[in-house]
Design a protein around this motif. Structure first.
Motif: not given
Length: 109
Positions: A43-60
């Motif tokens: 749950i922390a993993f998903v929450s932390l990943l959602m904190l980024h403002p960039a487009a999801s593809g770039r984040v991943y």
């Protein structure tokens, strides 16, 4: 860029821990109670990943590179596996690629 990298590292540790604890339960005969912190970690993993403002593809894509480096460090220091020079060089190349991608996030497409 430094904050983003630290956030990615925290995210990777949360993901790895969330997968490692069930592994301990199944393969190393740890208690089923390990599934509770494993779920919290994921749950922390998903929450932390959602904190980024960039487009999801770039984040991943960027996160994937940091994950590889973090996984190798986990392998070395938690699992006690000696890494090869190819492991270190490969992770350095990947991490350099991540830094290149992150440096372009603030620029418009």
């Amino acid at each position: 860029m430094f904050k983003t990298t630290l956030l990615f590292i925290a995210t990777a540790v949360a993901e790895i821990l969330g997968c490692y604890l069930p592994y301990l339960w199944v393969k190393k005969e740890g208690g089923i109670i390990l599934l509770i912190p494993a779920a919290a970690s994921l749950i922390a993993f998903v929450s932390l990943l959602m904190l980024h403002p960039a487009a999801s593809g770039r984040v991943y894509a960027s996160y994937g590179g940091v994950y590889i480096l973090t996984a190798l460090l986990w392998l070395r220091f938690i699992d006690g596996v000696k890494l090869t020079s190819q492991d270190w060089v490969g992770s350095a190349v990947i991490f350099a690629g991540v830094m290149i991608m992150l440096s372009g996030w603030s620029r418009p497409a």
